[in-house]
Design a protein around this motif. Structure first.
Motif, short mmCIF file in Angstrom:
data_model
loop_
_atom_site.label_atom_id
_atom_site.label_comp_id
_atom_site.label_asym_id
_atom_site.label_seq_id
_atom_site.Cartn_x
_atom_site.Cartn_y
_atom_site.Cartn_z
N LYS A 1 -21.09 -52.18 -56.84
CA LYS A 1 -21.34 -50.74 -56.62
C LYS A 1 -21.24 -50.38 -55.15
O LYS A 1 -20.64 -49.36 -54.79
CB LYS A 1 -22.74 -50.35 -57.14
N LYS A 2 -21.79 -51.24 -54.30
CA LYS A 2 -21.74 -50.98 -52.85
C LYS A 2 -20.30 -51.07 -52.34
O LYS A 2 -19.88 -50.26 -51.50
CB LYS A 2 -22.63 -51.95 -52.10
N ASN A 3 -19.56 -52.03 -52.84
CA ASN A 3 -18.16 -52.18 -52.46
C ASN A 3 -17.36 -50.95 -52.87
O ASN A 3 -16.57 -50.42 -52.09
CB ASN A 3 -17.59 -53.46 -53.09
N ARG A 4 -17.54 -50.49 -54.10
CA ARG A 4 -16.84 -49.31 -54.60
C ARG A 4 -17.25 -48.06 -53.82
O ARG A 4 -16.42 -47.22 -53.51
CB ARG A 4 -17.16 -49.15 -56.10
N ALA A 5 -18.54 -47.95 -53.47
CA ALA A 5 -19.00 -46.80 -52.68
C ALA A 5 -18.34 -46.80 -51.31
O ALA A 5 -17.97 -45.74 -50.79
CB ALA A 5 -20.52 -46.85 -52.54
N ILE B 1 -15.38 -48.04 -50.56
CA ILE B 1 -13.97 -47.64 -50.75
C ILE B 1 -13.88 -46.13 -50.89
O ILE B 1 -13.02 -45.49 -50.28
CB ILE B 1 -13.38 -48.35 -51.99
N LYS B 2 -14.78 -45.56 -51.67
CA LYS B 2 -14.73 -44.11 -51.91
C LYS B 2 -15.12 -43.31 -50.67
O LYS B 2 -14.58 -42.24 -50.43
CB LYS B 2 -15.64 -43.73 -53.08
N SER B 3 -16.06 -43.84 -49.88
CA SER B 3 -16.45 -43.11 -48.66
C SER B 3 -15.33 -43.12 -47.64
O SER B 3 -15.22 -42.23 -46.81
CB SER B 3 -17.73 -43.69 -48.07
N ARG C 1 -12.34 -42.55 -48.31
CA ARG C 1 -11.36 -41.56 -48.74
C ARG C 1 -11.70 -40.16 -48.25
O ARG C 1 -11.05 -39.20 -48.62
CB ARG C 1 -11.31 -41.51 -50.27
N GLY C 2 -12.74 -40.04 -47.45
CA GLY C 2 -13.19 -38.72 -47.00
C GLY C 2 -12.19 -38.04 -46.09
O GLY C 2 -11.09 -38.53 -45.83
#
Length: 141
Positions: free
Chosen positions: A123-127, A129-131, A133-134
């Motif tokens: 979950k932390k890894n995915r978060a 990656i998504k952060s 993309r800002g």
């Protein structure tokens, strides 16, 4: 007599067969001959079924089971009435045999500590990656 297995047989008097005209291809034959079979079996009032098997059959969410507890099987796969009759009976036997198998009880288990930690790290890894993309500022040149 319809044999399900060594211990279970269903009397022919409990089976109601109705012969209707089949739809689909068949030329003039389809307009003249009632080759399709509608087999009805009253699950609720059957004397041949044990109570546990009856309960499992009625608990199935099957569209072939009416609100009154009557199982309706329609067979029109073949152009021959006798073959359709055998097909309907074979499908009834198959359905009852499937209901004879008692499903295993699910044993509730807790997730292990390692699996919890793997889930959190993913979950932390995915978060992360998504952060990434800002909104970007491209003022480097």
């Amino acid at each position: 007599m319809l044999e399900i297995d060594d211990q279970l047989q269903i009397d022919d008097a409990e089976l109601i067969e109705r012969f209707v005209r089949a739809s689909g291809p068949g030329g003039q034959n389809v307009n003249k001959v009632a080759s399709a079979v509608e087999l009805r079996f009253d699950v609720v009032n059957s004397a041949a079924l044990p109570d546990a098997l009856r309960a499992r059959l009625l608990a199935r969410r099957d569209r072939r089971l009416t609100a009154e507890g009557v199982l309706v099987i329609q067979a029109s796969r073949f152009r021959d009435q006798a073959k359709n009759r055998e097909d309907a009976r074979a499908r009834l036997v198959e359905l009852i045999r499937a209901a004879q198998r008692v499903p295993k009880k699910r044993v509730a288990t807790k997730p292990t500590r390692a699996s919890k930690e793997r889930r959190i790290s993913e979950k932390k890894n995915r978060a992360g990656i998504k952060s990434g993309r800002g909104r970007q500022t491209w003022s480097g040149d």
